[in-house]
Design an enzyme around this catalytic site. Structure first.
Site: not given
Ligand SMILES: [Zn+2]
Ligand code: SF4
Lengths: 450, 472
Positions: A71, A139, A141, A152, A158, A161, A192, A351-352, A359
């Site tokens: 898929e 995943d 984030d 941030c 940045c 982090c 992102r 899904l990935l 992006h």
């Molecule tokens: Zn940062």
């Protein structure tokens, strides 16, 4: 895409005139730019080869239906979402992507039947339409770390982090290879503020949900978001995996990058958050007293965060009580240990986003990250759509294929993808196909003789 | 599976007859129809008990104890020699019952697996080995050198999980990690290059995984057989029994009001507020508001009220008072009174209808304009928060409730709500709206009698301090 960005996009809409210096910050994802990207740069063939896992070859053991049961799902402009797209060949895949020009391509599992025909099979009973293979995925984030990053906020990242992601890649990559024995692992920048991981070994692709959950559980330490509960709680001596993660990755990242990069002890509010994790009243008040007093005093040569961390460690380690020693580790784990989105890893049918997508909000390409050099990765210098198109313009739009590709700043990523991921993967796929074919032959010969 | 670190030979286990069946083949026995159903109900009690225990978050040790008790209470047969037949028959009957939908299969698979796990752990080492042998898990010895290589790490794990340090003559099995997912998930084993090093006392996880995957496949097969042949062939005999079993409610019978019998019409609003579970309170409020309820709602609330002790005459008066606002008294008598009398067994088949259990309510599927069902399952999170907030559930408890709901433990969410509202624990858990009501009344009456005898003087103000303050 927000309205603001869409409008920006319109301003920049001179296809032929897209210059190399197209602004980076307020990046744009213009449909025409995207078309050129898919047409000239997106590595359709590499994706096809990868997702075929050797089944596109000539060997009689190849499963020719394999790729067609995968898929894909496309997000088009205006948030139109097309699920269950499937393709029987490279040219079908390429044609569809080039025509539909999706702002995002997601990859789902391989089903038992062609997902486009799922309705016909769904009626045939519960097992009529069901996922049979799927890479083991992770995943991460940076948003999930918002309570421990001060540099941030929101969607920004940045280099300071980003070291949290670096830590995550190192910890998880090592566990996947050394503990679980996987070899074919691809790390990808999410475009992102995060990273994705694809584990593509045959064994990984065939794990059931419970086994996926087990791996995710093994890697899971941080219990976020639990109203006032301790977020990390380590009992007894560390498991070898956690001990290794601590000694080889987390401790250094914490002390060398996060401590000063995030200024973890620089204000009362910040150090209180750390003191909260120490269960011994007398220690916390001693430290608090010291730090509140020293607030105004003197320009120390040494960084205040380093000094205070040293004091905290010293006092905790000087106590007899074993649990307090653990506390140092708990703090480090809380601030540096990977925070996984568990749900993504636990189920086959998640899904990935496909690597090499752009992006939609940042215009950055989702490029692979080499886990062996992940500390060198800088999300802010990742090739963007506008930069790439600028480069293409300079190089002349006529240079198609790998020549054009290699000439751009995407070339390095593609080369890495091929040499470090795709080629070794396809090599072992070929071997597996051959050996399982031979085993089958042997079996059928045996049964013939009987 | 390989064995690591065993220079001694494992004692042969062939002569031990395992008392723990693996249910590999259906019994070749004649089963009487009564036994067919009865045995199944007994086993169902065990499985439901396990399910309750799990959703209440019992520790493994408590679960082991619970399983032992449940088995003793339900699975023994007057003739000890029949124990194992009862075990096997009941398992296969429930396979039929629970093979029919994905959801049923999932539940059955997980309960049977849990049952098997604890039963396995309750066995002697000898029996365990026999089961392992029967499971076709070949044990191949590996050189001592390997044990020496990983000894350090095995020590670390043992200390990590608080077990004694392994010695050289302890047996470790080397198992592909995917075969022991539970041990992996809880980091209770050392893993190296895809292999988990499993100590003897941990091996149950492995056996359980095998059991589970076998049963899972078998259920799918049974399901096919069920739809293709059995259902039709047995439509006059087994099929009705099988279909009824999956939704059967096994708790006490609430069709007759007991203990706090007889509520009268004048108290009903107050009682609704203090002692109705959310599902009934919602129906009750909606009825007062709209002067109408659709069929599903009338059934759910009507039977509940009957169980609570509302007499037929009162029930008629109650419904009439509301409905006549909307449809007029005459139409009520013509169209709706029948249904209420029916609930009380005065019309139609004259059977007494039983109030719905939580399980039944939770599995109902209310449509647009319906208000029946279980709010914990059928409300949006936002509406649910508002509703339990209105019942007086505070912030902290609210998050706990919502957490249970997210994990789909609706009855547990209801139990927590009960506890928050009554400031008192409810160890049995909520299984039936009428049980909720009775437990609530018990607490309130106890409280009332204490208040009367105990705290005179300022007692009159203790109820509402917050209210008074907020008015100031
Ligand atoms: Zn940062
Ligand atoms: S759990 Fe039971 S009593 Fe509680 S609201 Fe749901 S159905 Fe009603």
């Amino acid at each position: 895409m927000s309205r603001e960005e869409a409008e920006n996009g319109r301003d920049n809409m001179e296809i032929d005139g897209c210059e190399p210096q197209t602004p980076q910050g307020n990046a744009v994802l213009d449909a025409n730019f995207l078309k050129i990207y898919y047409g000239k740069l997106f590595p359709h063939e590499d994706i096809f080869k990868w997702m075929s896992y050797g089944n596109d070859g000539k060997h009689p053991g190849c499963d020719q239906s394999y790729f067609g049961r995968r898929e894909f799902s496309f997000t088009l402009e205006n948030d139109i979402y097309l699920r269950y797209q499937s393709f029987n060949s490279l040219s079908e895949l390429e044609k569809s992507i080039n025509e539909k020009c999706p702002v995002k391509i997601d990859v789902g599992p391989v089903y038992n039947v062609d997902p486009a025909k799922r309705n016909a099979y769904a009626k045939a009973g519960d097992n009529g339409f069901t996922p049979v293979e799927r890479e083991l995925i992770f995943d991460l984030d940076i948003n999930d770390y918002n309570d421990v990053r001060y540099c941030c906020s929101g969607n920004d990242v940045c280099l300071d982090c980003w070291s949290l992601m670096t830590a995550a890649i190192k910890v998880i990559d090592t566990a996947l290879r050394d503990d679980f024995g996987f070899d074919h692992i691809l790390w990808v920048y999410s475009g992102r503020r995060g990273v994705h991981c694809w584990v593509c070994d045959r064994k990984a692709r065939r794990l059931n949900n419970e086994q996926r959950a087990a791996i995710a559980g093994y890697l899971h330490v941080y219990k976020g978001n639990e109203y006032g509960h301790k977020k990390v709680s380590l009992t007894g001596p560390l498991h070898p995996f956690l001990a290794r993660s601590y000694n080889e990755v987390l401790k250094d990242i914490f002390e060398e990058r996060l401590l000063c990069g995030q200024k973890l002890f620089s204000s009362e509010e910040r150090f209180e958050k750390i003191l909260e994790m120490i269960p011994d009243e007398s220690i916390t008040s001693e430290l608090r007293g010291k730090w509140l007093e020293s607030r105004q005093s003197s320009r120390l040569k040494e960084d205040i965060n380093v000094v205070r961390w040293g004091q905290l460690k010293h006092i905790l380690q000087s106590r007899k009580h074993k649990g307090l020693h653990r506390c140092v580790e708990e703090i480090v784990f809380c601030y540096a240990y990977p925070r996984l989105d568990m749900e993504v890893s636990k189920h086959m049918n998640h899904l990935l986003k496909a690597p090499f997508c752009v992006h939609p909000k940042t215009g950055r390409v989702c490029v692979p990250i080499d886990p062996n050099h992940c500390e060198e990765f800088d999300p802010t210098t990742v090739p963007t759509l506008s930069k790439l198109l600028g480069e293409l313009n300079v190089g002349g739009l006529s240079a198609v294929g790998d020549d054009g590709l290699y000439g751009t700043s995407l070339g390095r990523s593609i080369r890495y993808f091929r040499s470090h991921f795709l080629q070794p993967l396809l090599k072992s796929c070929k071997e597996e196909i051959e050996s399982s074919y031979n085993a089958k032959l042997r079996e059928s010969k045996n049964s013939l003789r009987w | 599976m390989e064995v690591v670190g065993s220079h001694r030979r494992i004692p042969a286990a062939a002569h031990v007859v395992p008392t723990l069946p693996l249910y590999r083949s259906a019994p070749e026995l004649e089963v009487r129809l009564e036994d067919f159903e009865l045995f199944a109900i007994y086993r169902l009690r065990v499985l439901k008990g396990i399910s309750d225990g799990l959703s209440r978050g019992k520790t493994p040790d408590d679960m082991k104890k619970l399983v032992e008790d449940l088995l003793r209470e339900n699975m023994s047969h007057p003739q000890a020699s029949e124990d194992s037949n009862k075990d096997i028959i009941s398992h296969f009957v429930l396979r039929l019952v629970y093979c029919r939908t994905e959801e049923l299969r999932k539940w059955f698979l997980s309960m049977e697996t849990t049952l098997f796990r604890y039963r396995f752990q309750l066995q002697s080492a000898e029996v365990q080995r026999a089961v392992i042998a029967e499971n076709d898990l070949p044990c191949k010895a590996v050189s001592n050198a390997e044990f020496e290589n990983v000894k350090e790490k095995l020590h670390q794990v043992s200390r990590h999980i608080g077990q004694s340090i392994p010695t050289a003559d302890m047996i470790f099995y080397k198992v592909p990690f995917e075969e022991v997912p539970e041990l992996v998930a809880s980091r209770r084993v050392f893993i190296l290059k895809g292999y988990a090093y499993v100590a003897t006392n941990q091996v149950s996880s492995h056996v359980v995984t095998q059991f589970r995957s076998y049963l899972s496949k078998a259920l799918v097969l049974t399901s096919r057989k069920w739809t293709s042949t059995i259902k039709e062939r047995e439509k006059d005999r087994l099929t009705p029994i099988v279909e009824a079993l999956s939704t059967s409610y096994l708790g006490p019978d609430y069709s007759q009001p007991r203990e706090f019998a007889d509520i009268s019409l004048k108290d009903i609003d107050q009682v609704a507020k203090s002692s109705f579970p959310l599902c009934m309170r919602h129906l009750f409020d909606k009825l007062r508001e709209d002067h109408h309820l659709k069929h599903g709602g009338r059934m759910q609330l009507g039977l509940f009220l009957k169980g609570v002790g509302l007499k037929l005459d009162d029930a008629l008066a109650f419904w009439k008072a509301e409905f006549s606002h909307k449809v007029g008294a005459e139409r009520f008598d013509k169209e709706y009174a029948y249904g209420i009398r029916h609930n009380y067994g005065k019309e139609g088949k004259r059977t007494d209808y039983t109030p719905y259990s939580c399980q039944k309510i939770i599995s109902s599927t209310p449509g647009v304009g319906d208000h029946h069902g279980c709010p914990f399952r059928h409300f949006s999170e936002e509406n649910l928060r508002a509703a339990i907030g209105k019942m007086g559930v505070g912030n902290r408890a609210m998050e706990d409730v919502i957490d249970k709901v997210r994990n789909r433990h609706y009855q547990l969410a209801c139990t927590l709500t009960f506890e928050a509202v009554h400031g008192s624990s409810c160890d049995a858990g909520i299984n039936h709206p009428n049980q909720y009501f009775i437990d609530s009344q018990k607490i309130l009456q106890k409280g009332a009698s204490q208040e009367q005898t105990g705290t005179k003087g300022d007692g009159t103000h203790t109820g509402l301090p917050a209210l008074h303050q907020s008015k100031v």
